[in-house]
Write a protein that holds these residues in place. Structure first.
Motif, PDB file in Angstrom:
ATOM      1  N   GLY A   1       0.783  -1.228   0.000  1.00  0.00           N
ATOM      2  CA  GLY A   1       0.000   0.000   0.000  1.00  0.00           C
ATOM      3  C   GLY A   1       0.812   1.275   0.000  1.00  0.00           C
ATOM      4  N   ASP A   2       2.108   1.183  -0.306  1.00  0.00           N
ATOM      5  CA  ASP A   2       3.014   2.327  -0.408  1.00  0.00           C
ATOM      6  C   ASP A   2       3.344   2.905   0.977  1.00  0.00           C
ATOM      7  OD1 ASP A   2       4.724   4.072  -1.616  1.00  0.00           O
ATOM      8  OD2 ASP A   2       3.191   5.342  -2.528  1.00  0.00           O
ATOM      9  N   ILE A   3       4.425   3.694   1.017  1.00  0.00           N
ATOM     10  CA  ILE A   3       4.823   4.389   2.235  1.00  0.00           C
ATOM     11  C   ILE A   3       3.906   5.604   2.419  1.00  0.00           C
ATOM     12  CG2 ILE A   3       6.689   5.672   3.371  1.00  0.00           C
ATOM     13  CD1 ILE A   3       8.681   3.963   1.837  1.00  0.00           C
ATOM     14  N   THR A   4       3.460   5.841   3.643  1.00  0.00           N
ATOM     15  CA  THR A   4       2.596   6.984   3.918  1.00  0.00           C
ATOM     16  C   THR A   4       3.394   8.283   3.784  1.00  0.00           C
ATOM     17  OG1 THR A   4       3.082   6.961   6.290  1.00  0.00           O
ATOM     18  CG2 THR A   4       1.250   5.579   5.526  1.00  0.00           C
ATOM     19  N   VAL A   5       2.687   9.385   3.763  1.00  0.00           N
ATOM     20  CA  VAL A   5       3.348  10.690   3.633  1.00  0.00           C
ATOM     21  C   VAL A   5       4.303  10.939   4.792  1.00  0.00           C
ATOM     22  CG1 VAL A   5       2.939  13.192   3.535  1.00  0.00           C
ATOM     23  CG2 VAL A   5       1.417  11.634   2.323  1.00  0.00           C
ATOM     24  N   THR A   6       3.987  10.413   5.961  1.00  0.00           N
ATOM     25  CA  THR A   6       4.834  10.636   7.139  1.00  0.00           C
ATOM     26  C   THR A   6       5.890   9.553   7.312  1.00  0.00           C
ATOM     27  OG1 THR A   6       3.147   9.522   8.491  1.00  0.00           O
ATOM     28  CG2 THR A   6       3.089  11.928   8.400  1.00  0.00           C
ATOM     29  N   GLY A   7       6.086   8.703   6.302  1.00  0.00           N
ATOM     30  CA  GLY A   7       7.122   7.680   6.367  1.00  0.00           C
ATOM     31  C   GLY A   7       8.444   8.199   5.826  1.00  0.00           C
ATOM     32  N   ASP A   8       9.543   7.759   6.415  1.00  0.00           N
ATOM     33  CA  ASP A   8      10.882   8.212   6.024  1.00  0.00           C
ATOM     34  C   ASP A   8      11.408   7.353   4.878  1.00  0.00           C
ATOM     35  OD1 ASP A   8      13.412   9.194   5.781  1.00  0.00           O
ATOM     36  OD2 ASP A   8      13.993   8.892   7.876  1.00  0.00           O
ATOM     37  N   ARG A   9      11.343   7.873   3.663  1.00  0.00           N
ATOM     38  CA  ARG A   9      11.821   7.153   2.486  1.00  0.00           C
ATOM     39  C   ARG A   9      13.337   7.165   2.375  1.00  0.00           C
ATOM     40  NH1 ARG A   9       6.891   8.979   1.783  1.00  0.00           N
ATOM     41  NH2 ARG A   9       5.426   8.052   0.279  1.00  0.00           N
ATOM     42  N   LYS A  10      13.990   8.026   3.136  1.00  0.00           N
ATOM     43  CA  LYS A  10      15.447   8.184   3.026  1.00  0.00           C
ATOM     44  C   LYS A  10      16.222   7.192   3.893  1.00  0.00           C
ATOM     45  CE  LYS A  10      15.609  13.064   1.710  1.00  0.00           C
ATOM     46  NZ  LYS A  10      16.165  14.397   2.041  1.00  0.00           N
ATOM     47  N   ASP A  11      15.532   6.507   4.775  1.00  0.00           N
ATOM     48  CA  ASP A  11      16.233   5.588   5.677  1.00  0.00           C
ATOM     49  C   ASP A  11      15.353   4.379   5.974  1.00  0.00           C
ATOM     50  OD1 ASP A  11      18.137   4.516   7.370  1.00  0.00           O
ATOM     51  OD2 ASP A  11      17.571   5.763   9.088  1.00  0.00           O
ATOM     52  N   VAL A  12      15.083   3.588   4.935  1.00  0.00           N
ATOM     53  CA  VAL A  12      14.287   2.370   5.095  1.00  0.00           C
ATOM     54  C   VAL A  12      15.218   1.240   5.522  1.00  0.00           C
ATOM     55  CG1 VAL A  12      12.798   0.700   3.937  1.00  0.00           C
ATOM     56  CG2 VAL A  12      12.620   3.138   3.379  1.00  0.00           C
ATOM     57  N   LYS A  13      14.844   0.533   6.560  1.00  0.00           N
ATOM     58  CA  LYS A  13      15.672  -0.547   7.086  1.00  0.00           C
ATOM     59  C   LYS A  13      15.217  -1.896   6.523  1.00  0.00           C
ATOM     60  CE  LYS A  13      17.875   2.245   9.921  1.00  0.00           C
ATOM     61  NZ  LYS A  13      19.280   2.633   9.661  1.00  0.00           N
ATOM     62  N   VAL A  14      16.192  -2.716   6.155  1.00  0.00           N
ATOM     63  CA  VAL A  14      15.921  -4.093   5.724  1.00  0.00           C
ATOM     64  C   VAL A  14      16.768  -5.014   6.583  1.00  0.00           C
ATOM     65  CG1 VAL A  14      16.030  -5.761   3.844  1.00  0.00           C
ATOM     66  CG2 VAL A  14      15.410  -3.387   3.358  1.00  0.00           C
ATOM     67  N   ILE A  15      16.103  -5.898   7.323  1.00  0.00           N
ATOM     68  CA  ILE A  15      16.815  -6.878   8.159  1.00  0.00           C
ATOM     69  C   ILE A  15      16.778  -8.218   7.443  1.00  0.00           C
ATOM     70  CG2 ILE A  15      16.908  -8.024  10.402  1.00  0.00           C
ATOM     71  CD1 ILE A  15      15.490  -5.581  11.578  1.00  0.00           C
ATOM     72  N   ARG A  16      17.956  -8.735   7.166  1.00  0.00           N
ATOM     73  CA  ARG A  16      18.079  -9.969   6.386  1.00  0.00           C
ATOM     74  C   ARG A  16      18.668 -11.077   7.253  1.00  0.00           C
ATOM     75  NH1 ARG A  16      20.056  -8.811   0.690  1.00  0.00           N
ATOM     76  NH2 ARG A  16      17.861  -8.176   0.666  1.00  0.00           N
ATOM     77  N   ARG A  17      18.024 -12.217   7.183  1.00  0.00           N
ATOM     78  CA  ARG A  17      18.460 -13.339   8.011  1.00  0.00           C
ATOM     79  C   ARG A  17      19.330 -14.293   7.198  1.00  0.00           C
ATOM     80  NH1 ARG A  17      14.067 -17.550  10.165  1.00  0.00           N
ATOM     81  NH2 ARG A  17      14.087 -17.940   7.935  1.00  0.00           N
ATOM     82  N   TYR A  18      20.438 -14.691   7.800  1.00  0.00           N
ATOM     83  CA  TYR A  18      21.333 -15.682   7.221  1.00  0.00           C
ATOM     84  C   TYR A  18      21.446 -16.856   8.195  1.00  0.00           C
ATOM     85  CZ  TYR A  18      22.839 -11.776   4.250  1.00  0.00           C
ATOM     86  OH  TYR A  18      22.877 -10.712   3.380  1.00  0.00           O
ATOM     87  N   PRO A  19      21.937 -18.017   7.721  1.00  0.00           N
ATOM     88  CA  PRO A  19      22.121 -19.144   8.645  1.00  0.00           C
ATOM     89  C   PRO A  19      23.018 -18.792   9.833  1.00  0.00           C
ATOM     90  CG  PRO A  19      22.275 -19.910   6.379  1.00  0.00           C
ATOM     91  CD  PRO A  19      22.195 -18.412   6.316  1.00  0.00           C
TER      92      PRO A  19
END
Length: 243
Positions: free
Chosen positions: A175-193
């Motif tokens: 549903g897209d990022i809201t107007v008050t969402g920070d598009r400049k610092d989106v975090k992605v947490i990736r899991r490895y073994p």
């Protein structure tokens, strides 16, 4: 400076500082205007299976009856729901194994789906069938799963039925990022073994496609934090702030 001037000054300050600038809302901007070189995405490495992944495995042959016993779909591809894949798919257990009819346990931890396909085909040819049987094996993840939270239209665990998904597609699916969402610092947490790694990506910059997290991997967790404007409790636009 009289009181009226002070009030007007404060009012204008709130008006211009509290609203969200347009430049913070536009995705993939070409901030280096002198550089028109094509940008090539760098992160398209094949995903390696982890525990709790669910695989859909289909085994076919020239004579379908020959392979019915090896497949929980009767040797034919089945149209099943996301919930159905949980019951009919092959889940990778804590030891990294899946358990197939007749073939038994096969270790798939750290393998790509293509490597698992080759492994199953090889075992079938070596133990049960000749090349003339026309064995054809398909191995796929039961949907591309990821979890998204924070300032987006719809949070939670999502499933997209395609092999590769980039972060823009994942966010659009939520549903897209809201107007008050920070598009400049989106975090992605990736899991490895061996553990987890956290990435940060600026989606307002066109060079974001070069980020190692632009193309997602299954089971990634995406978090979009709020802008300061939301914390302040002001409006999203100058008019709202003025009100």
């Amino acid at each position: 400076m009289n009181k009226t001037s002070i009030y007007i000054f404060l009012l204008l300050s709130v008006f211009f500082t509290s609203c969200v600038p347009t430049k913070d809302l536009i995705y993939l901007q070409n901030k280096d205007k002198d550089n028109n070189e094509a940008v090539i995405p760098s992160n398209q490495k094949p995903y390696r299976l982890q525990t709790n992944d669910i695989l859909t495995i289909t085994i076919k042959a020239i004579d379908p009856k020959m392979v019915e016993i090896f497949s929980n779909t009767g040797g034919q591809a089945a149209q099943i729901s996301d919930q159905g894949s949980y019951y009919t798919g092959y889940s990778v257990d804590d030891h990294g194994n899946i358990r197939l009819p007749i073939l038994g346990e096969i270790n798939v931890l750290g393998f790509t789906v293509e490597e698992v396909r080759i492994k199953i085909e090889k075992q079938l040819h070596e133990q049960y069938f000749k090349n003339e049987a026309g064995i054809f094996v398909t191995v796929k993840l039961s949907g591309f799963r990821y979890t998204i939270n924070g300032e987006v239209g719809s949070t939670g665990t999502k499933v997209i039925y395609q092999d590769k998904v980039n972060i823009m597609e994942a966010i659009a699916n939520a549903g897209d990022i809201t107007v008050t969402g920070d598009r400049k610092d989106v975090k992605v947490i990736r899991r490895y073994p061996q553990g987890s790694e956290t990435f940060s990506i600026d989606l307002t910059n066109g060079k974001a496609v070069n980020s190692p997290c632009f193309y997602l991997q299954p089971n990634d967790y995406i978090y979009v934090k709020p802008l300061k404007q939301k914390t302040w409790g002001t409006g999203k636009t100058g008019i709202e702030s003025l009100s």
